[in-house]
Design a protein around this motif. Structure first.
Motif, PDB file in Angstrom:
ATOM      1  N   ARG A 107       0.829  -1.201   0.000  1.00 58.47           N
ATOM      2  CA  ARG A 107       0.000   0.000   0.000  1.00 58.47           C
ATOM      3  C   ARG A 107       0.865   1.253   0.000  1.00 58.47           C
ATOM      4  O   ARG A 107       0.609   2.214  -0.740  1.00 58.47           O
ATOM      5  CB  ARG A 107      -0.923  -0.006   1.223  1.00 58.47           C
ATOM      6  CG  ARG A 107      -1.967   1.092   1.236  1.00 58.47           C
ATOM      7  CD  ARG A 107      -2.886   0.937   2.445  1.00 58.47           C
ATOM      8  NE  ARG A 107      -2.233   1.333   3.670  1.00 58.47           N
ATOM      9  CZ  ARG A 107      -2.297   2.573   4.186  1.00 58.47           C
ATOM     10  NH1 ARG A 107      -2.996   3.500   3.572  1.00 58.47           N
ATOM     11  NH2 ARG A 107      -1.696   2.870   5.303  1.00 58.47           N
ATOM     12  N   ILE A 108       1.908   1.267   0.826  1.00 56.34           N
ATOM     13  CA  ILE A 108       2.809   2.414   0.894  1.00 56.34           C
ATOM     14  C   ILE A 108       3.533   2.602  -0.435  1.00 56.34           C
ATOM     15  O   ILE A 108       3.722   3.720  -0.912  1.00 56.34           O
ATOM     16  CB  ILE A 108       3.817   2.223   2.046  1.00 56.34           C
ATOM     17  CG1 ILE A 108       3.105   2.318   3.396  1.00 56.34           C
ATOM     18  CG2 ILE A 108       4.918   3.275   1.977  1.00 56.34           C
ATOM     19  CD1 ILE A 108       3.983   2.005   4.564  1.00 56.34           C
ATOM     20  N   SER A 109       3.936   1.488  -1.040  1.00 57.85           N
ATOM     21  CA  SER A 109       4.644   1.570  -2.315  1.00 57.85           C
ATOM     22  C   SER A 109       3.777   2.215  -3.385  1.00 57.85           C
ATOM     23  O   SER A 109       4.254   3.024  -4.188  1.00 57.85           O
ATOM     24  CB  SER A 109       5.066   0.163  -2.763  1.00 57.85           C
ATOM     25  OG  SER A 109       5.953  -0.416  -1.836  1.00 57.85           O
ATOM     26  N   LYS A 110       2.494   1.860  -3.397  1.00 56.01           N
ATOM     27  CA  LYS A 110       1.577   2.456  -4.373  1.00 56.01           C
ATOM     28  C   LYS A 110       1.462   3.963  -4.162  1.00 56.01           C
ATOM     29  O   LYS A 110       1.539   4.749  -5.114  1.00 56.01           O
ATOM     30  CB  LYS A 110       0.196   1.802  -4.263  1.00 56.01           C
ATOM     31  CG  LYS A 110       0.148   0.357  -4.740  1.00 56.01           C
ATOM     32  CD  LYS A 110      -1.240  -0.225  -4.539  1.00 56.01           C
ATOM     33  CE  LYS A 110      -1.298  -1.675  -4.994  1.00 56.01           C
ATOM     34  NZ  LYS A 110      -2.646  -2.268  -4.770  1.00 56.01           N
ATOM     35  N   LEU A 111       1.285   4.364  -2.887  1.00 50.13           N
ATOM     36  CA  LEU A 111       1.178   5.783  -2.595  1.00 50.13           C
ATOM     37  C   LEU A 111       2.467   6.521  -2.941  1.00 50.13           C
ATOM     38  O   LEU A 111       2.448   7.599  -3.538  1.00 50.13           O
ATOM     39  CB  LEU A 111       0.848   5.976  -1.114  1.00 50.13           C
ATOM     40  CG  LEU A 111      -0.550   5.560  -0.658  1.00 50.13           C
ATOM     41  CD1 LEU A 111      -0.625   5.556   0.857  1.00 50.13           C
ATOM     42  CD2 LEU A 111      -1.598   6.490  -1.226  1.00 50.13           C
ATOM     43  N   ALA A 112       3.602   5.921  -2.561  1.00 52.92           N
ATOM     44  CA  ALA A 112       4.889   6.561  -2.813  1.00 52.92           C
ATOM     45  C   ALA A 112       5.176   6.646  -4.316  1.00 52.92           C
ATOM     46  O   ALA A 112       5.719   7.640  -4.804  1.00 52.92           O
ATOM     47  CB  ALA A 112       6.000   5.782  -2.109  1.00 52.92           C
ATOM     48  N   ARG A 113       4.804   5.578  -5.048  1.00 57.42           N
ATOM     49  CA  ARG A 113       5.030   5.564  -6.487  1.00 57.42           C
ATOM     50  C   ARG A 113       4.263   6.685  -7.172  1.00 57.42           C
ATOM     51  O   ARG A 113       4.783   7.375  -8.045  1.00 57.42           O
ATOM     52  CB  ARG A 113       4.625   4.204  -7.066  1.00 57.42           C
ATOM     53  CG  ARG A 113       5.127   3.971  -8.491  1.00 57.42           C
ATOM     54  CD  ARG A 113       4.653   2.631  -9.017  1.00 57.42           C
ATOM     55  NE  ARG A 113       5.012   1.556  -8.103  1.00 57.42           N
ATOM     56  CZ  ARG A 113       4.121   0.754  -7.530  1.00 57.42           C
ATOM     57  NH1 ARG A 113       2.832   0.907  -7.766  1.00 57.42           N
ATOM     58  NH2 ARG A 113       4.523  -0.212  -6.716  1.00 57.42           N
ATOM     59  N   GLN A 114       3.022   6.857  -6.754  1.00 57.50           N
ATOM     60  CA  GLN A 114       2.202   7.906  -7.341  1.00 57.50           C
ATOM     61  C   GLN A 114       2.792   9.285  -7.040  1.00 57.50           C
ATOM     62  O   GLN A 114       2.902  10.136  -7.921  1.00 57.50           O
ATOM     63  CB  GLN A 114       0.784   7.821  -6.797  1.00 57.50           C
ATOM     64  CG  GLN A 114      -0.128   8.937  -7.289  1.00 57.50           C
ATOM     65  CD  GLN A 114      -1.447   8.967  -6.533  1.00 57.50           C
ATOM     66  OE1 GLN A 114      -1.835   7.978  -5.940  1.00 57.50           O
ATOM     67  NE2 GLN A 114      -2.105  10.103  -6.561  1.00 57.50           N
ATOM     68  N   GLN A 115       3.188   9.508  -5.783  1.00 56.55           N
ATOM     69  CA  GLN A 115       3.766  10.795  -5.402  1.00 56.55           C
ATOM     70  C   GLN A 115       5.087  11.037  -6.123  1.00 56.55           C
ATOM     71  O   GLN A 115       5.394  12.154  -6.532  1.00 56.55           O
ATOM     72  CB  GLN A 115       3.958  10.853  -3.896  1.00 56.55           C
ATOM     73  CG  GLN A 115       2.650  10.828  -3.117  1.00 56.55           C
ATOM     74  CD  GLN A 115       2.869  10.751  -1.624  1.00 56.55           C
ATOM     75  OE1 GLN A 115       4.002  10.689  -1.152  1.00 56.55           O
ATOM     76  NE2 GLN A 115       1.785  10.740  -0.858  1.00 56.55           N
ATOM     77  N   LEU A 116       5.873   9.956  -6.291  1.00 60.04           N
ATOM     78  CA  LEU A 116       7.170  10.083  -6.957  1.00 60.04           C
ATOM     79  C   LEU A 116       6.998  10.438  -8.429  1.00 60.04           C
ATOM     80  O   LEU A 116       7.736  11.271  -8.967  1.00 60.04           O
ATOM     81  CB  LEU A 116       7.950   8.768  -6.820  1.00 60.04           C
ATOM     82  CG  LEU A 116       9.370   8.767  -7.388  1.00 60.04           C
ATOM     83  CD1 LEU A 116      10.216   9.808  -6.673  1.00 60.04           C
ATOM     84  CD2 LEU A 116      10.010   7.384  -7.250  1.00 60.04           C
ATOM     85  N   GLU A 117       6.018   9.809  -9.072  1.00 59.38           N
ATOM     86  CA  GLU A 117       5.777  10.111 -10.482  1.00 59.38           C
ATOM     87  C   GLU A 117       5.373  11.571 -10.664  1.00 59.38           C
ATOM     88  O   GLU A 117       5.858  12.253 -11.566  1.00 59.38           O
ATOM     89  CB  GLU A 117       4.687   9.188 -11.029  1.00 59.38           C
ATOM     90  CG  GLU A 117       5.132   7.744 -11.209  1.00 59.38           C
ATOM     91  CD  GLU A 117       3.980   6.845 -11.628  1.00 59.38           C
ATOM     92  OE1 GLU A 117       2.853   7.374 -11.764  1.00 59.38           O
ATOM     93  OE2 GLU A 117       4.202   5.640 -11.824  1.00 59.38           O
ATOM     94  N   GLU A 118       4.492  12.044  -9.786  1.00 58.67           N
ATOM     95  CA  GLU A 118       4.066  13.440  -9.883  1.00 58.67           C
ATOM     96  C   GLU A 118       5.235  14.386  -9.600  1.00 58.67           C
ATOM     97  O   GLU A 118       5.409  15.393 -10.284  1.00 58.67           O
ATOM     98  CB  GLU A 118       2.928  13.701  -8.912  1.00 58.67           C
ATOM     99  CG  GLU A 118       1.656  12.946  -9.247  1.00 58.67           C
ATOM    100  CD  GLU A 118       0.570  13.156  -8.216  1.00 58.67           C
ATOM    101  OE1 GLU A 118       0.843  13.851  -7.211  1.00 58.67           O
ATOM    102  OE2 GLU A 118      -0.549  12.637  -8.406  1.00 58.67           O
ATOM    103  N   ALA A 119       6.039  14.040  -8.583  1.00 56.27           N
ATOM    104  CA  ALA A 119       7.194  14.883  -8.252  1.00 56.27           C
ATOM    105  C   ALA A 119       8.220  14.874  -9.384  1.00 56.27           C
ATOM    106  O   ALA A 119       8.842  15.894  -9.686  1.00 56.27           O
ATOM    107  CB  ALA A 119       7.838  14.404  -6.947  1.00 56.27           C
TER     108      ALA A 119
END
Length: 545
Positions: A32-44
Motif C-alpha cells: 500500500r505504501i509503495s503504491k502511494l509513494a510511487r504515485q507521489q514520486l511520479e508526480e514529483a
C-alpha cells in the motif's frame, strides 16, 4: 523559527488505547505504501523534469548573452584558484593527510593507546550499550502509556513550512501537557474532527476506535489512527487521492492522461479545493460532513470511504459546519457568502432555512444545552444567536435573538462549554480570549485575557465533566496553553452553582499549563481588560508579539 497552530480538538478520557502500538510494516502495508509513494514520486518527477527544462533554457540564454571578455576572466580565475590549491597541498602535505602509516611505515598513530580500550568481537554484546533483554521494550511501552484519567489534545501545526499534527497528553492532576507523538501532513492543516469509528486499514471487526479526520489546503481528507505511533501514511483518504490509489490497474499512460484532464471544477465525487471544515455525525457514526473552498458540502460514508451526497447550498467558500445535537439529519453550514443554512441532508434538492449576517462567517455552533438555538461568529467581530424555529422568509429578513460586538476584529475562535450551561468563549485575531455568561439571553463578559499565543485561532473547552473548566487556546505563535478558568474568581462566582463539584475558592492561584513549560503566566505589568466582570487579584496579562 516561525510556527503557528491553526486548529485543535480535545479527545475525551478513556477512548485512547492505554498502550499505543508502534507502527509495523507488513507485506500488505508495504504494498500500500509503495503504491502511494510511487504515485507521489511520479508526480514529483514530472514537476522536477519541467523545472529542469525551464532552468536549462534559462542557463542557455544566459550563456549566449555572456561576452567573450567575461568568459576569459572566468578562465583566469579558475586557473588562479587551481594554482593556490596546489601550493597549499605542497606546503601542508595535504596529499598524504589520510595515510594510515607513520614515517617509518609502521602502524597507524591515530590511536596510539588502543591497547587500553575494551572492545567486543562481532556477535558479542557490550553491557554498557545494550540493555538487558526486554528492559528496553518495557521502558518504551511505559513512555507511551496513556492513563484513563488523561485527555488527548490534537493540534494542527505549521513549523517552518512543515505541516504536522501534534498529539498532546494532558494530565490535569499534574498540571502537565506534553507532546506524545506527531503525524506528518501533506499541507497546512485547517480543521480536525475526532472519529470514534474505525476507518480504512485494519478496521475489520472493530466497532470503536480513536481516529481523526484532517482537512488541509489540499482537497483530500486524511484519516489517521491515533492509537498507532510513527505511522507513515493515513488509514484512509477521502477524495480523488483515495480513488487513484484504489485504481492501480490503470497504466502509467492512463494516469498521465487523467492527471492532465483533472480540473478544478466542482463535482459530486470529491472536493477540488481546500477543506475548511469537518463535522462527524455522532448519531450516525459512519457519516462525516466536509465543507470546502470549492463551495460544496459533501457527505462521506466512512464504511466505504466514498462520497454519498454533494450539496451546493452556498455561492462562496463554505467554512463552518455543525450537526444538530438531536435532529441527526439536519446540518448547519456557514459561508463567505455571508449566509447560514440549516438543511435536512436527506433532501439535497431543498435549500433549507437561510439566515444572513453582516460579514463573512467564521464559526457556528448549535447550543448543546438547548438545540433550538445556534450561534454564528463573523469576520467583523460579531456574535449572533438565532432561534431556528423563527426562520426568516428571506435571508434579508433575518432577525437574531441578540447580537454581540465581542471583538474589534474577526471572532476566529468560538466554543460552548459542553457541561456548564450559559458559558461560552470567544477568541480573536486581536489576540484576546473572552469568557461570557449568556444565561437568560443577557450576554455579559466575565473576563478578558491576552494569552501569549499570538492571534487566537482556536479556543476549545475540555469535553469531560471533571475538566469542564479547562480551556485550550492556541494561535499564531505555535504554542498551546491550557487554562484552568476555575482559578479565576469571577468565573467561579458566576458558574459554580451550575456544576456539582468545583474547586475550593480558598488560596487558588491562576493556573495555565503550556507544553514543555511548567511556568505559569508571565506578566508585563499591564492591567487586564475585565469589562463586565470582576476577576481575581492575581490576574496577569500576557505579553504581545
Amino acid at each position: 523559527m516561525s510556527s503557528m497552530i491553526t486548529t485543535t480538538t480535545w479527545i475525551r478520557r478513556g477512548v485512547a488505547a492505554q498502550f499505543p502500538t508502534k507502527y509495523e510494516i507488513d507485506e500488505e502495508e508495504m504494498e500500500r505504501i509503495s503504491k502511494l509513494a510511487r504515485q507521489q514520486l511520479e508526480e514529483a518527477q514530472e514537476d522536477l523534469d519541467e523545472a529542469k527544462q525551464k532552468e536549462k533554457r534559462e542557463e542557455e540564454e544566459d550563456v549566449d548573452a555572456m561576452d567573450e571578455d567575461e568568459k576569459t576572466d572566468e578562465t583566469r580565475k579558475e586557473d588562479k584558484t587551481t594554482t593556490e590549491i596546489d601550493d597549499d597541498l605542497k606546503e601542508y602535505d595535504l596529499e598524504h593527510y589520510d595515510d594510515d602509516e607513520d614515517e617509518e611505515g609502521g602502524k597507524s598513530i591515530l590511536f596510539g593507546n588502543v591497547k587500553s580500550l575494551a572492545y567486543y568481537k562481532p556477535g558479542e554484546k557490550d553491557p554498557y550499550l545494550e540493555l538487558p533483554e526486554g528492559q528496553e521494550e518495557d521502558e518504551e511501552r511505559e513512555e507511551l502509556q496513556i492513563l484513563p484519567t488523561d485527555n488527548l489534545l490534537v493540534a494542527g501545526k505549521v513549523e517552518d513550512e512543515v505541516a504536522h499534527l501534534e498529539v498532546y497528553v494532558y494530565e490535569d492532576s499534574e498540571d502537565n501537557l506534553y507532546v506524545h507523538h506527531d503525524i506528518m501532513l501533506p499541507a497546512i492543516p485547517l480543521c480536525i474532527e475526532w472519529l470514534d469509528i474505525p476507518v480504512g486499514r485494519g478496521s475489520e471487526g472493530r466497532e470503536t476506535g480513536n481516529f481523526v479526520a484532517v482537512g488541509t489546503m489540499e482537497p483530500d481528507i486524511e484519516i489517521w489512527d491515533l492509537d498507532i505511533v510513527d505511522c507513515l501514511y493515513p488509514n484512509a483518504i477521502l477524495g480523488q487521492g483515495g480513488e487513484e490509489n484504489e485504481n492501480e490497474s490503470s497504466s502509467k499512460s492512463d494516469k498521465k492522461k487523467k492527471k492532465k484532464k483533472s480540473s478544478k471544477k466542482a463535482n459530486d465525487n470529491y472536493h477540488v479545493d481546500a477543506v475548511l471544515a469537518l463535522a462527524a455525525n455522532r448519531q450516525h457514526r459512519n457519516l462525516l460532513a466536509s465543507a470546502s473552498a470549492d463551495r460544496t458540502v459533501k457527505l462521506w460514508d466512512l464504511t466505504t470511504t466514498k462520497c454519498a451526497k454533494s450539496y451546493t447550498h452556498h455561492t462562496d467558500k463554505v467554512c463552518a459546519l455543525d450537526w444538530h445535537p438531536k435532529e441527526s439529519t439536519v446540518l448547519l453550514s456557514g459561508s463567505y457568502d455571508r449566509t447560514v443554512v440549516a438543511a435536512d441532508m436527506r433532501a439535497p434538492e431543498a435549500q433549507g432555512a437561510r439566515w444572513a449576517v453582516s460579514s463573512d462567517v467564521e464559526n457556528l455552533r448549535w447550543d448543546v444545552h438547548d438545540p433550538n438555538f445556534f450561534y454564528v461568529t463573523t469576520d467583523n467581530g460579531m456574535v449572533y444567536r438565532y432561534d431556528v424555529r423563527n426562520a426568516p422568509s428571506t435571508p434579508s429578513a433575518s432577525k437574531a435573538l441578540w447580537t454581540l460586538q465581542a471583538h474589534d476584529s474577526s471572532v476566529s475562535a468560538f466554543d460552548i462549554n459542553p457541561v456548564i450551561p450559559g458559558f461560552i468563549v470567544t477568541g480573536s485575531t486581536d489576540k484576546q480570549v473572552k469568557l461570557w455568561n449568556i444565561q437568560d439571553d443577557k450576554p455579559s463578559m466575565i473576563v478578558s485575557r491576552k494569552p501569549d499565543v499570538g492571534k487566537i485561532f482556536s479556543a476549545t473547552f475540555a469535553p469531560d465533566p471533571e475538566v469542564s473548566f479547562r480551556l485550550a487556546v492556541a494561535g499564531s505563535k505555535g504554542v498551546v496553553q491550557v487554562w484552568d478558568t476555575s482559578t479565576n474568581g469571577a468565573v467561579r462566582r458566576t458558574f459554580a452553582s451550575r456544576l456539582p463539584a468545583v474547586a475550593d475558592e480558598a488560596n487558588i492561584q491562576e493556573r495555565t499549563v503550556q507544553a514543555n513549560d511548567d511556568s505559569s503566566d508571565s506578566s508585563d505589568g499591564e492591567e487586564p481588560e475585565e469589562e463586565g466582570g470582576d476577576g481575581d487579584q492575581g490576574w496577569e496579562s500576557m505579553d504581545e508579539d
